[in-house]
Every structure is written in C-alpha cells, then in structure tokens.
Scaffold this active site. Structure first.
Site, mmCIF file in Angstrom:
data_model
loop_
_atom_site.group_PDB
_atom_site.id
_atom_site.type_symbol
_atom_site.label_atom_id
_atom_site.label_comp_id
_atom_site.label_asym_id
_atom_site.label_seq_id
_atom_site.Cartn_x
_atom_site.Cartn_y
_atom_site.Cartn_z
ATOM 1 N N SER A 126 60.626 -50.637 -2.043
ATOM 2 C CA SER A 126 61.337 -50.035 -1.486
ATOM 3 C C SER A 126 61.809 -50.049 0.149
ATOM 4 O O SER A 126 62.166 -51.785 0.427
ATOM 5 C CB SER A 126 61.751 -48.411 -0.766
ATOM 6 O OG SER A 126 62.955 -48.446 -1.194
ATOM 7 N N LYS A 151 78.691 -27.527 7.065
ATOM 8 C CA LYS A 151 76.733 -27.452 8.779
ATOM 9 C C LYS A 151 75.771 -26.780 7.469
ATOM 10 O O LYS A 151 74.925 -27.870 7.933
ATOM 11 C CB LYS A 151 77.169 -26.591 8.924
ATOM 12 C CG LYS A 151 76.372 -26.532 10.693
ATOM 13 C CD LYS A 151 76.655 -28.482 10.844
ATOM 14 C CE LYS A 151 75.864 -28.455 12.182
ATOM 15 N NZ LYS A 151 75.929 -29.579 13.084
#
Length: 311
Positions: free
Chosen positions: A143, A195
């Site tokens: 990765s 949020k």
C-alpha cells in the site's frame, strides 16, 4: 611527664586513624566515580549516544548509500518520512555516492505521508540525475509503502516478499446495537449536519456511506495514477492489479510491480557496482525517540475516530 607522653601517643593514634579514614574515603570516592563512569559509558553505548559515526565520517571512497524505511508510515512514528527524507538528502549529497538504496519493510500507512515521501524521492532524482535510486523490499512493501517505492528508478525484492495492496481502506466499529441492548442513550449535539460523520455510536446512514466511499475512490484513483506513472510500460495488465491484493516478490516481477529479485548486497554489487555500503539512516538519540513515542501516542488517540490508511 608520663601523662604528657601518653597524651601525645593518644593524639598521634587518633590523628593516624583520621588520616586512614580520610584516605579510605578518598579511595572509595575514586572507585565510585570509576564505577559510575563505566555504567554511564555502557548506558551511552546501549542508547546510541556514543559509538556511532555519522555517514560523513565513514565515507572514504565510492560507495552505495543506504537508507532504511521501517514500520508504519506516519508522522513522528517508526516510519517517519522526515527521518527517511533527511537520510536520502544526505545520501544524494555525498560526493562519493554512486547509487542510493532505500531498503523498505512497511505495511503502508498515511496516504499523505506516503505521497510526500514519493514526491521528495522524485525531486532528489531530478536534482541528482546521475545518481540512481533503487528500492529493495525485505519482508513487505504494501500500500503506502509501494506508493513511495514507485518513485525509484527500479524496485527489487526477495522472491518471498509481500508486495502490492494498491488500495485504500477506512475501518472502524459500530456500537449502536450494543448500546440499545444495554439501554445506553447517545447524546450527540453538532453544529453542521455532517459534523458527526462516521461517529461509531450513531447509525451509519446511506448519505454518509456514499460520501466516505467517494473519498476512498478518489484517493484510490490518485494511488493508481502514481503507480502507472512510476512503473510505466513495465506494469502488467492484470485486472486485479489495483484491487488491493498482494503478491509474492516472484509473482510481482511477472506483474511488473518489481523489476527483479535481489537484496541490498546484490544490488550494490551487481547493479550499482559499488559493493561498499554506507548507511545514511539518521539515528535519533534516546530523548528524541521518547518524545516521538509520546507524540505518536497522542496523535493515535486523537485520530482513532477516523482511520484512513493506505494498507
């Protein structure tokens, strides 16, 4: 007169005893200082305060410069790109460097940190066009680690190395059912409808899931673009190449993820043609390592809610 003689003898005896005790105390202090000095020297050697020469002090002729990247790639952590980049700059700047090897052993990490190291490697190659940069994979380069590796001129690995995992993940846990069973009420107040995005104690709605997937796909596309740019025509056309799978080093050669099988020694000897290897990896002192560990612990606590990594 006899009393004076006895008094004088007693005085001389007491003074001799005092002198003997003083001498014994001095020798005791002397040996204690030697003991403390020995212990301090031993501690300094163990912690790396002394006994390590800088790469500048050890370079005496043409050599292959070595820099290590170990562990998860994250700021201030074991795989701190700031430390790696510092070593790479020193390696390229040395007048006797004939080639640079970045030895990697990492499962990946932060996409931001991986990208910054990748860009710095490209910059150094452009600044020093006559000095080749090679990546040598040890156990794993997955990765984010592979994201950085494709910035090198060539990549080498052991036949059993783990290579690939070209993908992005975001993981976490949901506790809403557990809370319902325990009778726990979640009270979350926000200013802004998103949020509380990916809050583990609130249900994951379809809108949030779609937004998260969109972000993952965007970063994945960036990853794929970097790999294609770095590997070019060497890259194979296997449809699973960008699926997040990993392969052995031997298979990676066939897929074009790796250029060949090799180690630091063989690349230095056979590719760079400079068998003398000099390690340019910066060695932080004990206090620096302690401070970084404290910083990593704090960052891990703050970042535990949103775990986005190239791994």
């Amino acid at each position: 007169m006899q009393d004076n003689w006895e008094r004088q003898a007693l005085t001389d005896l007491l003074q001799a005893g005092v002198k003997e005790r003083r001498a014994a105390r001095r020798w005791g202090i002397f040996f204690k200082l030697i003991g403390f000095g020995y212990l301090f020297l031993l501690l300094a050697l163990v912690l790396g305060w002394v006994g390590q020469r800088s790469a500048e002090q050890t370079t005496r002729g043409p050599h292959t410069a070595l820099v290590n990247l170990d562990g998860v790639i994250q700021s201030g952590g074991e795989g701190d790109i700031g430390v790696v980049a510092q070593g790479l700059r020193a390696a390229f700047d040395d007048a006797n460097t004939k080639g640079v090897i970045l030895r990697v052993n990492s499962p990946g990490g932060s996409p931001v940190q991986s990208g910054q190291l990748h860009d710095e490697m490209l910059r150094l190659r452009k600044e020093h066009p006559t000095i080749p940069l090679y990546v040598v994979i040890e156990d794993i380069c997955a990765s984010g680690c592979y994201y950085t590796a494709v910035a090198a001129n060539s990549i080498y690995a052991d036949k059993a190395s783990i290579v690939g995992s070209i993908g992005v993940l975001m993981d976490g846990f949901g506790f809403t059912n557990t809370m319902n069973k325990l009778g726990v009420e979640r009270r979350l107040l926000t200013a802004g409808e998103n949020k509380g995005f990916l809050d583990p104690f609130s249900p994951l709605n379809d809108t949030q899931r779609a937004r998260a997937q969109q972000m993952l796909d965007e970063i994945h596309a960036q990853f794929i673009s970097v790999v294609k740019a770095g590997r070019g025509k060497r890259l194979g056309d296997d449809p699973e190449l960008f699926s997040g799978l990993v392969w052995s080093g031997e298979k990676s050669v066939k897929l074009g993820l790796v250029d060949g099988l090799g180690s630091v020694g063989s690349v230095a000897r056979d590719i760079v043609k400079a068998e003398d290897v000099v390690d340019f990896t910066p060695q932080p002192d004990y206090l620096d390592r302690l401070a970084k560990r404290v910083g990593v612990a704090a960052a891990s606590t703050l970042g535990s809610r949103l775990d986005l990594q190239l791994r």
